[in-house]
Design a protein around this motif. Structure first.
Motif, short mmCIF file in Angstrom:
data_model
loop_
_atom_site.label_atom_id
_atom_site.label_comp_id
_atom_site.label_asym_id
_atom_site.label_seq_id
_atom_site.Cartn_x
_atom_site.Cartn_y
_atom_site.Cartn_z
N ASP A 4 0.80 -1.23 0.00
CA ASP A 4 0.00 0.00 0.00
C ASP A 4 0.83 1.28 0.00
OD1 ASP A 4 -2.36 -1.52 0.05
OD2 ASP A 4 -2.35 -1.60 2.26
N ASP A 5 2.14 1.20 -0.08
CA ASP A 5 2.96 2.42 -0.11
C ASP A 5 3.06 2.97 -1.52
OD1 ASP A 5 3.44 2.36 2.56
OD2 ASP A 5 5.46 1.51 2.41
N GLU A 6 2.86 4.30 -1.64
CA GLU A 6 3.02 4.96 -2.93
C GLU A 6 4.44 5.49 -3.10
OE1 GLU A 6 0.04 7.83 -4.06
OE2 GLU A 6 -1.43 6.91 -2.71
N GLU A 7 5.15 5.68 -1.97
CA GLU A 7 6.52 6.22 -2.01
C GLU A 7 7.48 5.29 -1.29
OE1 GLU A 7 6.61 10.06 -0.27
OE2 GLU A 7 5.38 11.02 -1.82
N ALA A 8 8.70 5.27 -1.80
CA ALA A 8 9.79 4.57 -1.13
C ALA A 8 10.98 5.53 -1.12
CB ALA A 8 10.15 3.28 -1.86
N VAL A 9 11.51 5.81 0.06
CA VAL A 9 12.56 6.81 0.22
C VAL A 9 13.90 6.11 0.43
CG1 VAL A 9 13.37 8.80 1.53
CG2 VAL A 9 10.91 8.43 1.21
N LEU A 10 14.86 6.45 -0.41
CA LEU A 10 16.20 5.88 -0.29
C LEU A 10 16.90 6.52 0.91
CD1 LEU A 10 17.88 3.85 -2.05
CD2 LEU A 10 19.05 5.86 -2.96
N PRO A 11 17.50 5.75 1.80
CA PRO A 11 18.17 6.32 2.97
C PRO A 11 19.25 7.32 2.56
CG PRO A 11 18.00 3.94 3.17
CD PRO A 11 17.59 4.27 1.78
N LEU A 12 19.39 8.41 3.33
CA LEU A 12 20.45 9.38 3.08
C LEU A 12 21.80 8.69 3.15
CD1 LEU A 12 19.16 12.43 5.17
CD2 LEU A 12 18.89 12.02 2.72
N ARG A 13 22.65 9.02 2.20
CA ARG A 13 23.92 8.33 2.13
C ARG A 13 24.96 9.21 1.45
NH1 ARG A 13 24.51 2.38 1.92
NH2 ARG A 13 26.67 1.86 1.40
N SER A 14 26.19 9.16 1.91
CA SER A 14 27.30 9.88 1.30
C SER A 14 28.43 8.90 1.05
CB SER A 14 27.78 11.02 2.21
OG SER A 14 28.81 11.75 1.58
N ILE A 15 28.78 8.72 -0.22
CA ILE A 15 29.82 7.76 -0.60
C ILE A 15 31.14 8.50 -0.77
CG2 ILE A 15 30.53 6.10 -2.34
CD1 ILE A 15 27.61 5.70 -3.04
N GLN A 16 32.11 8.18 0.06
CA GLN A 16 33.43 8.80 -0.03
C GLN A 16 34.20 8.21 -1.21
OE1 GLN A 16 34.41 11.39 1.97
NE2 GLN A 16 32.32 11.29 2.76
N ILE A 17 34.89 9.09 -1.94
CA ILE A 17 35.67 8.67 -3.10
C ILE A 17 37.14 8.61 -2.71
CG2 ILE A 17 36.29 9.18 -5.49
CD1 ILE A 17 33.34 8.45 -5.02
N THR A 18 37.71 7.43 -2.76
CA THR A 18 39.11 7.23 -2.37
C THR A 18 40.00 6.89 -3.56
OG1 THR A 18 38.63 4.91 -1.88
CG2 THR A 18 38.45 6.48 -0.06
N LYS A 19 39.43 6.86 -4.76
CA LYS A 19 40.21 6.55 -5.96
C LYS A 19 39.77 7.48 -7.08
CE LYS A 19 40.82 3.06 -9.56
NZ LYS A 19 40.31 1.78 -10.12
N THR A 20 40.73 8.11 -7.74
CA THR A 20 40.42 9.01 -8.85
C THR A 20 39.88 8.19 -10.02
OG1 THR A 20 42.15 10.58 -8.22
CG2 THR A 20 41.39 10.64 -10.51
N GLY A 21 38.75 8.62 -10.58
CA GLY A 21 38.16 7.89 -11.70
C GLY A 21 36.88 8.51 -12.19
N MET A 22 36.32 7.93 -13.25
CA MET A 22 35.04 8.34 -13.80
C MET A 22 33.96 7.48 -13.16
SD MET A 22 33.05 10.09 -15.82
CE MET A 22 34.23 11.01 -16.78
N TYR A 23 33.07 8.10 -12.40
CA TYR A 23 32.05 7.36 -11.65
C TYR A 23 30.68 7.51 -12.30
CZ TYR A 23 35.46 6.55 -8.00
OH TYR A 23 36.56 6.12 -7.31
N ASN A 24 29.94 6.41 -12.28
CA ASN A 24 28.62 6.35 -12.88
C ASN A 24 27.59 5.95 -11.84
OD1 ASN A 24 29.09 6.40 -16.08
ND2 ASN A 24 30.74 5.24 -15.13
N LEU A 25 26.41 6.54 -11.95
CA LEU A 25 25.30 6.21 -11.06
C LEU A 25 24.09 5.80 -11.89
CD1 LEU A 25 23.56 6.17 -8.45
CD2 LEU A 25 23.27 8.65 -8.75
N TYR A 26 23.52 4.64 -11.54
CA TYR A 26 22.28 4.18 -12.18
C TYR A 26 21.30 3.76 -11.09
CZ TYR A 26 24.64 4.00 -16.71
OH TYR A 26 25.31 4.32 -17.87
N PHE A 27 20.03 4.12 -11.30
CA PHE A 27 18.95 3.58 -10.48
C PHE A 27 18.32 2.44 -11.29
CE2 PHE A 27 19.14 8.10 -9.21
CZ PHE A 27 19.45 7.93 -7.86
#
Length: 508
Positions: A150-173
């Protein structure tokens, strides 16, 4: 009017994207293979460098991260009668792209875990397939949220990803639930480098525009000092060069401030970017028109363009509109590259007009050089030959660089060479600046400036036929350059040349 409407619509479209702060405004998932996907962003990010000397206390605090801020997934109210499979955020560095997806028994590669793969124990059915990176077992980063009944919304938990390696980063849902039709995502992600919010592939451009601003200042000091010293000797062509230098100084300064503010806030300043784009487009248009009319001999061997004026203005106006639309869409509010077809649609008109400019310029130069040689105007002829050589070298270098650019992009499908990508746009700025320096050196204001200008003494007259540019009166030869030449009106010979021309040949 149609061009204006297109410009406004493309500008409004580009304003929907906010640079390294990526907004998601009810973006719909699209089917890709056996998965449903929304591309959340792609940026080059440098790793944290503890020895980096930061000057900004706001943005440049040394952190590198991708931060998720209230990412919400929404589904239709009519489709809330089930608990869903997870909707997952997948963050990976481009070198780890092969760790996403898999195949069973050598079959077709899939993103979502299938029943056959689940039986092999390599993944969980209904979730994204991923394996640990060989360099860092914590990557790729995969996490998600599911819809409860019965939920119309789903909220992704707040998150911060630290970057420890230089590179080209991609994000997909990504989700694998075929029941979640019409699913959309809202919210934003913030991508940050150690020195600020500028994307990694754009960060060097801030320092480049700072350098170019300084270079234009030096050129301006030289030119304006000469202009002030010999202002009585200035002729129209030099006024046009002054305009180009002024526009260039404003353009470089605006680009620097645009990148500096972008770096501080993470949101590209729309107003500053529009002004920078417009000044740049005006400068390129005026520069091309100046080169064209100089090639035609305007202000040097002819007083006006005659019937060609309207054609020159039409070509300049068309080039300005085509370039302005392209630059607005590429720069105002947007960072990610346009799709291939969209970019081709916008680049093609500017490229065609540039080719037309080049053909017209060299055709006109050929006619002008022939005219100067026929009239024995040695000083002007020498200037025009140097100008022609500089243009020819510029064209050869431009074509060579275009070939290199095509090679670079064709061999960098996944943007793995993003740290060097800034060199491509920077090169064009350096090349145009170098040509401007050559023009400034050739036509710098001096006490002898008027000897390069058109003089209405009967020796610089062109035929009224603008296409053939035939000579209607032979030039009189200055005794300072060629000694004493017999005066008198030349008589036309039977071979089509005048006796005056023959005498001039003998004196050379």
């Amino acid at each position: 009017m149609s061009w204006l409407s297109l410009l406004v619509s493309l500008l409004l479209l580009s304003l929907q994207v906010e640079a390294s702060v990526h907004d998601y405004n009810s973006d719909k998932f699209t089917a890709k293979g056996n998965a449903f996907v929304v591309h959340g962003g792609s940026e080059g990010i440098y790793s944290f460098n503890p020895n980096h000397n930061h000057t900004s206390l706001i943005a440049a605090n040394g952190d590198s991260y991708i931060r998720f801020e209230r990412i919400i997934f929404r589904r239709n109210k009519d489709l809330t009668n089930f608990s869903s499979l997870p909707i997952q955020a997948v963050v990976f560095e481009v070198e780890d792209r092969e760790t996403i997806g898999g195949s069973a028994y050598g079959g077709q590669r899939a993103v979502c875990c299938t029943g056959d793969l689940a039986k092999l124990g390599v993944c969980t059915e209904g979730q994204v397939i991923h394996r640990p990176s060989a360099e860092n077992s914590d990557w790729p980063q995969v996490f998600g949220v599911s819809f409860d009944m019965d939920d119309e919304e789903a909220v992704l938990p707040l998150r911060s990803i630290q970057i420890t390696k230089t590179g080209m980063y991609n994000l997909y849902f990504i989700h694998c639930d075929t029941r979640l039709t019409e699913l959309v995502v809202e919210g934003k992600t913030v991508w940050k480098n150690p020195s600020g919010y500028l994307p990694g592939r754009m960060a060097p451009m801030k320092f480049f525009y700072q350098f170019m601003s300084f270079a234009f200042v030096l050129l301006g000091i030289f030119w304006f000092s000469q202009y002030a010293r010999f202002w009585r000797e200035v002729f129209p062509l030099q006024n046009c060069i002054t305009l180009v230098i002024t526009l260039g100084m404003f353009e470089m300064a605006l680009w620097y401030f645009d990148y500096a503010e972008f770096n501080e806030t993470g949101i590209r300043p729309t107003g500053t970017t529009i002004w920078a784009v417009t000044f740049g487009t005006v400068k390129r248009t005026v520069a091309r028109l100046i080169i064209l009319i100089v090639s035609m001999g305007y202000g040097v061997v002819r007083p006006t363009l005659g019937g060609l004026t309207s054609k020159v203005v039409l070509l300049g106006g068309t080039f300005f509109l085509a370039s302005e639309v392209l630059e607005m869409v590429e720069n105002v509010g947007a960072v990610s590259d346009l799709s291939g077809k969209a970019r081709l649609f916008l680049v093609l008109p500017s490229a065609v007009l540039d080719v037309f400019f080049i053909l017209w310029i060299f055709t006109s130069l050929s006619a002008t050089l022939n005219k100067l040689q026929a009239r024995r105007m040695i000083v002007k002829l020498d200037i025009y030959r140097k100008f022609t050589n500089a243009l020819a070298i510029t064209v050869v270098v431009s074509v060579s660089w275009i070939c290199y650019e095509l090679y670079f992009k064709s061999n960098d499908i996944y943007n793995e060479q993003w740290q060097n990508a800034w060199i491509i746009p920077a090169f064009w700025q350096v090349l145009s600046f170098s040509l401007l320096c050559v023009i400034c050196a050739l036509w710098a204001p001096s006490q002898n400036s008027t000897r390069y200008a058109y003089r209405d003494d009967g020796s610089d007259e062109f035929d009224r036929d603008e296409t053939t540019l035939t000579l209607i009166k032979p030039s009189t030869i200055s005794s300072k350059d060629f000694g004493i030449v017999p005066e008198g009106r030349p008589v036309q010979g039977s071979n089509g040349s005048s006796n005056g021309d023959l005498e001039e040949d003998k004196t050379e």
